[in-house]
Design a protein around this motif. Structure first.
Motif, PDB file in Angstrom:
ATOM      1  N   VAL A  48       0.843  -1.198   0.000  1.00 42.50           N
ATOM      2  CA  VAL A  48       0.000   0.000   0.000  1.00 42.50           C
ATOM      3  C   VAL A  48       0.877   1.247   0.000  1.00 42.50           C
ATOM      4  O   VAL A  48       0.595   2.221  -0.716  1.00 42.50           O
ATOM      5  CB  VAL A  48      -0.949   0.009   1.222  1.00 42.50           C
ATOM      6  CG1 VAL A  48      -1.732   1.316   1.274  1.00 42.50           C
ATOM      7  CG2 VAL A  48      -1.907  -1.169   1.165  1.00 42.50           C
ATOM      8  N   PHE A  49       1.939   1.228   0.795  1.00 47.13           N
ATOM      9  CA  PHE A  49       2.872   2.360   0.843  1.00 47.13           C
ATOM     10  C   PHE A  49       3.397   2.666  -0.558  1.00 47.13           C
ATOM     11  O   PHE A  49       3.392   3.829  -0.999  1.00 47.13           O
ATOM     12  CB  PHE A  49       4.028   2.028   1.787  1.00 47.13           C
ATOM     13  CG  PHE A  49       5.063   3.124   1.914  1.00 47.13           C
ATOM     14  CD1 PHE A  49       4.935   4.105   2.890  1.00 47.13           C
ATOM     15  CD2 PHE A  49       6.149   3.175   1.054  1.00 47.13           C
ATOM     16  CE1 PHE A  49       5.889   5.115   2.999  1.00 47.13           C
ATOM     17  CE2 PHE A  49       7.096   4.177   1.151  1.00 47.13           C
ATOM     18  CZ  PHE A  49       6.969   5.145   2.136  1.00 47.13           C
ATOM     19  N   VAL A  63      -6.586   8.744  -0.146  1.00 48.72           N
ATOM     20  CA  VAL A  63      -5.665   8.039   0.754  1.00 48.72           C
ATOM     21  C   VAL A  63      -5.989   8.475   2.184  1.00 48.72           C
ATOM     22  O   VAL A  63      -6.154   9.670   2.451  1.00 48.72           O
ATOM     23  CB  VAL A  63      -4.191   8.390   0.444  1.00 48.72           C
ATOM     24  CG1 VAL A  63      -3.260   7.746   1.479  1.00 48.72           C
ATOM     25  CG2 VAL A  63      -3.829   7.952  -0.955  1.00 48.72           C
ATOM     26  N   ALA A  64      -6.096   7.519   3.090  1.00 47.31           N
ATOM     27  CA  ALA A  64      -6.308   7.828   4.504  1.00 47.31           C
ATOM     28  C   ALA A  64      -5.038   7.517   5.277  1.00 47.31           C
ATOM     29  O   ALA A  64      -4.521   6.395   5.205  1.00 47.31           O
ATOM     30  CB  ALA A  64      -7.472   7.020   5.067  1.00 47.31           C
ATOM     31  N   ILE A  65      -4.511   8.502   5.976  1.00 46.83           N
ATOM     32  CA  ILE A  65      -3.421   8.282   6.923  1.00 46.83           C
ATOM     33  C   ILE A  65      -4.053   8.419   8.297  1.00 46.83           C
ATOM     34  O   ILE A  65      -4.412   9.517   8.734  1.00 46.83           O
ATOM     35  CB  ILE A  65      -2.276   9.290   6.728  1.00 46.83           C
ATOM     36  CG1 ILE A  65      -1.666   9.125   5.336  1.00 46.83           C
ATOM     37  CG2 ILE A  65      -1.204   9.104   7.794  1.00 46.83           C
ATOM     38  CD1 ILE A  65      -0.527  10.084   5.036  1.00 46.83           C
ATOM     39  N   THR A  66      -4.220   7.305   8.985  1.00 45.04           N
ATOM     40  CA  THR A  66      -4.959   7.285  10.238  1.00 45.04           C
ATOM     41  C   THR A  66      -4.418   6.181  11.135  1.00 45.04           C
ATOM     42  O   THR A  66      -3.382   5.568  10.814  1.00 45.04           O
ATOM     43  CB  THR A  66      -6.471   7.138   9.956  1.00 45.04           C
ATOM     44  OG1 THR A  66      -7.209   7.319  11.153  1.00 45.04           O
ATOM     45  CG2 THR A  66      -6.791   5.794   9.324  1.00 45.04           C
ATOM     46  N   SER A 118     -13.707   4.324   5.467  1.00 47.62           N
ATOM     47  CA  SER A 118     -14.899   4.050   4.650  1.00 47.62           C
ATOM     48  C   SER A 118     -14.840   4.749   3.302  1.00 47.62           C
ATOM     49  O   SER A 118     -15.530   4.351   2.358  1.00 47.62           O
ATOM     50  CB  SER A 118     -16.166   4.490   5.400  1.00 47.62           C
ATOM     51  OG  SER A 118     -16.320   3.775   6.600  1.00 47.62           O
ATOM     52  N   TYR A 119     -14.040   5.807   3.205  1.00 52.77           N
ATOM     53  CA  TYR A 119     -13.979   6.591   1.976  1.00 52.77           C
ATOM     54  C   TYR A 119     -12.568   6.606   1.377  1.00 52.77           C
ATOM     55  O   TYR A 119     -12.251   7.478   0.569  1.00 52.77           O
ATOM     56  CB  TYR A 119     -14.437   8.024   2.258  1.00 52.77           C
ATOM     57  CG  TYR A 119     -15.781   8.091   2.940  1.00 52.77           C
ATOM     58  CD1 TYR A 119     -16.956   7.873   2.216  1.00 52.77           C
ATOM     59  CD2 TYR A 119     -15.882   8.323   4.308  1.00 52.77           C
ATOM     60  CE1 TYR A 119     -18.192   7.899   2.847  1.00 52.77           C
ATOM     61  CE2 TYR A 119     -17.125   8.352   4.935  1.00 52.77           C
ATOM     62  CZ  TYR A 119     -18.270   8.142   4.200  1.00 52.77           C
ATOM     63  OH  TYR A 119     -19.493   8.170   4.826  1.00 52.77           O
ATOM     64  N   ALA A 120     -11.744   5.638   1.764  1.00 54.61           N
ATOM     65  CA  ALA A 120     -10.355   5.617   1.301  1.00 54.61           C
ATOM     66  C   ALA A 120     -10.102   4.481   0.315  1.00 54.61           C
ATOM     67  O   ALA A 120     -10.526   3.352   0.541  1.00 54.61           O
ATOM     68  CB  ALA A 120      -9.418   5.478   2.501  1.00 54.61           C
ATOM     69  N   ASP A 121      -9.412   4.818  -0.777  1.00 54.59           N
ATOM     70  CA  ASP A 121      -8.973   3.788  -1.727  1.00 54.59           C
ATOM     71  C   ASP A 121      -7.712   3.098  -1.209  1.00 54.59           C
ATOM     72  O   ASP A 121      -7.470   1.927  -1.499  1.00 54.59           O
ATOM     73  CB  ASP A 121      -8.682   4.419  -3.092  1.00 54.59           C
ATOM     74  CG  ASP A 121      -9.934   5.004  -3.735  1.00 54.59           C
ATOM     75  OD1 ASP A 121     -10.907   4.253  -3.906  1.00 54.59           O
ATOM     76  OD2 ASP A 121      -9.940   6.203  -4.041  1.00 54.59           O
ATOM     77  N   LEU A 126       7.170   8.845   3.142  1.00 50.41           N
ATOM     78  CA  LEU A 126       6.508   9.043   1.849  1.00 50.41           C
ATOM     79  C   LEU A 126       7.208  10.138   1.045  1.00 50.41           C
ATOM     80  O   LEU A 126       7.470   9.980  -0.156  1.00 50.41           O
ATOM     81  CB  LEU A 126       5.045   9.418   2.058  1.00 50.41           C
ATOM     82  CG  LEU A 126       4.066   8.300   2.427  1.00 50.41           C
ATOM     83  CD1 LEU A 126       2.716   8.887   2.837  1.00 50.41           C
ATOM     84  CD2 LEU A 126       3.891   7.320   1.271  1.00 50.41           C
ATOM     85  N   ILE A 127       7.531  11.236   1.722  1.00 54.95           N
ATOM     86  CA  ILE A 127       8.189  12.358   1.042  1.00 54.95           C
ATOM     87  C   ILE A 127       9.562  11.942   0.527  1.00 54.95           C
ATOM     88  O   ILE A 127       9.945  12.251  -0.607  1.00 54.95           O
ATOM     89  CB  ILE A 127       8.315  13.564   2.001  1.00 54.95           C
ATOM     90  CG1 ILE A 127       6.928  14.096   2.368  1.00 54.95           C
ATOM     91  CG2 ILE A 127       9.152  14.674   1.356  1.00 54.95           C
ATOM     92  CD1 ILE A 127       6.937  15.081   3.524  1.00 54.95           C
ATOM     93  N   VAL A 128      10.316  11.213   1.358  1.00 59.47           N
ATOM     94  CA  VAL A 128      11.651  10.755   0.954  1.00 59.47           C
ATOM     95  C   VAL A 128      11.548   9.800  -0.237  1.00 59.47           C
ATOM     96  O   VAL A 128      12.332   9.892  -1.191  1.00 59.47           O
ATOM     97  CB  VAL A 128      12.366  10.071   2.137  1.00 59.47           C
ATOM     98  CG1 VAL A 128      13.655   9.405   1.670  1.00 59.47           C
ATOM     99  CG2 VAL A 128      12.683  11.086   3.234  1.00 59.47           C
TER     100      VAL A 128
END
Length: 288
Positions: free
Chosen positions: A122-123, A212-215, A224-227, A253-255
């Motif tokens: 997923v990452f 994308v959900a970061i949680t 519920s609303y994240a791909d 993620l940024i790196v």
């Protein structure tokens, strides 16, 4: 696996069929779920006057393999239920002399668990989607706002169309009015989840954008609303949200994105260094 979301309701619904000892446990959990979530089976048994085995059977009766599973479910439930006052009460007995060590250890543990549990596929997919998106929207409200600002700040050095969506003059949905199916919305939220963040995720999803959900949990309302879902631990040590692990994940993620655009970034930063030097943006050596 039992659904943790309605755990307290399920306890209430089964209350009449419980034994006397189980009712004592149920009463304590329903009235003190914030404390019970961090107590051992033995401790709860002592508190209400029943045996540890009775507490374990109580967990079995609710559909859990054992007490640790029930305890974990309780901890998931309270992430979004605890008020700031309750969080303060939970940590009121902490020893001030060891507070720095305690909080630091919890943050270290959050990062360790995040690294161990992250779905690397997923990452990598999220990194790919960041590259392929027409525009990137980064959404974060309340305590998650600094995370969104940090992510947006660095992504804007790499991509032209990056927009940070946070509280301001315009309503959140107004800031997303032009979002399209080719765009990507990265929503960031941790307990207590901001309702407007969830609404914005649903809005973007309905507009056809990828999300994308970061949680912190699969029980988070953002999922519920994240791909794509990236989870980072945020177990709290007090009324202050622990956002060290989420920040580390965002940094990764940024790196990852930066490495893939190394040549372009290098050229852009050379120009930026010239501009920063000309306008003395940063404190440098005395030229005299």
């Amino acid at each position: 696996m039992v659904d943790n979301e309605d755990l307290l309701q399920r306890i209430s619904e089964r209350y009449k069929k419980m034994s006397k000892g189980q009712k004592l446990i149920a009463d304590y959990i329903l009235n003190n779920y914030d404390k019970a979530a961090f107590m051992t089976a033995s401790k709860i048994g002592q508190k209400v006057g029943v045996s540890e085995s009775t507490v374990v059977r109580f967990a079995n009766m609710l559909g859990y393999e054992g007490y640790p599973q029930l305890q974990k479910a309780l901890q998931e439930v309270i992430r979004n239920k605890l008020t700031t006052v309750q969080r303060i009460e939970m940590t009121s007995e902490l020893d001030e002399s060891t507070l720095l060590k305690t909080v630091s250890k919890m943050d270290i543990n959050n990062i360790r668990l995040t690294v161990e549990e992250i779905d690397k596929e997923v990452f990598n997919r999220v990194v790919e989607r960041i590259f392929s998106a027409r525009s990137i929207y980064v959404l974060g409200l309340r305590s998650a706002a600094p995370l969104a600002q940090f992510m947006g700040y660095y992504l804007s050095f790499i991509f032209e169309k990056v927009r940070v969506v946070t509280s301001g003059v315009n309503d959140i949905l107004e800031q997303l009015i032009h979002i399209q199916p080719q765009d990507l919305l990265i929503g960031i939220s941790f307990p207590r989840y901001a309702r407007r963040t969830v609404e914005a995720m649903a809005f973007a999803k309905n507009k056809g954008a990828e999300t994308v959900a970061i949680t912190d949990s699969l029980l988070s309302p953002l999922t519920s609303y994240a791909d794509h879902i990236l989870l980072a631990r945020s177990d709290m040590a007090s009324f202050v949200d622990s956002l060290v692990a989420p920040l580390s994940l965002i940094n990764a993620l940024i790196v990852a994105v930066g490495i893939r655009k190394k040549t372009d970034i290098s050229s852009d930063f050379q120009e930026l260094e010239r501009i920063w030097d000309e306008y003395q943006v940063y404190i440098g050596k005395d030229r005299s």
